[in-house]
Design a protein around this motif. Structure first.
Motif: not given
Length: 171
Positions: A109-121
């Motif tokens: 979850a922590a990796q997913r959140r970081a990836v989503v915030l950085h790359h998708l947001c």
């Protein structure tokens, strides 16, 4: 009516009232819902119920009015929906979206959140750190590990982990 008297009143009349409202509405679940809501309202007015002398009639009347109000709201909503015409067909999600979501669900979850915030947001590493409450170094590590995990997960698919797009067949 004090709390103890209300509890006795509730226990003695709830089943009977549900049965009566069931017969009146034709829907057992609806009868349960409106009777429970009527008892909530009766609890708020329990001092007045004692003076009224007919607390069961009060609850039954409130429950019936709640049922009628729900029917009216449903009827209005159905009428509105009919005026809108048939709903537009929604195309299924594209293959690349499905593959990416599946891969994202597979990483921590922590990796997913970081990836989503950085790359998708499109947040910077510093903004991700601020939002997640993690140090910048931790966010960088999560991004690195998350991207590596996604690359491994997407390696056996037609999704290019570098671009997030489907690979051309035969490429």
């Amino acid at each position: 009516m004090n709390e103890e008297a209300f509890d006795v009143f509730y226990g003695a009349s709830v089943s009977r009232l549900i049965g009566q409202l069931y017969v009146m509405t034709g829907d057992f679940a609806e009868a349960q819902d409106v009777v429970q809501e009527a008892f909530v309202r009766a609890w708020e007015h329990r001092a007045e119920l004692d003076r009224d002398g007919a607390p069961e009639a009060w609850v039954r009347t409130v429950a019936w009015r709640l049922a009628v109000s729900r029917w009216r709201r449903v009827r209005t909503a159905l009428s509105f929906a009919r005026r809108q015409g048939p709903s537009a067909t929604v195309p299924p999600p594209d293959t690349e979206h499905v593959l990416l979501v599946q891969a994202l669900r597979s990483i921590p979850a922590a990796q997913r959140r970081a990836v989503v915030l950085h790359h998708l947001c499109d947040l910077t590493v510093k903004e991700v750190a601020d939002e997640t409450g993690c140090p910048v170094g931790t966010v960088k590590a999560q991004l690195s590990r998350g991207r590596a995990a996604l690359a491994r997960l997407l390696a056996d698919t037609e999704l290019d982990p570098r671009t997030g797009r489907l690979l051309e067949v035969g490429a």
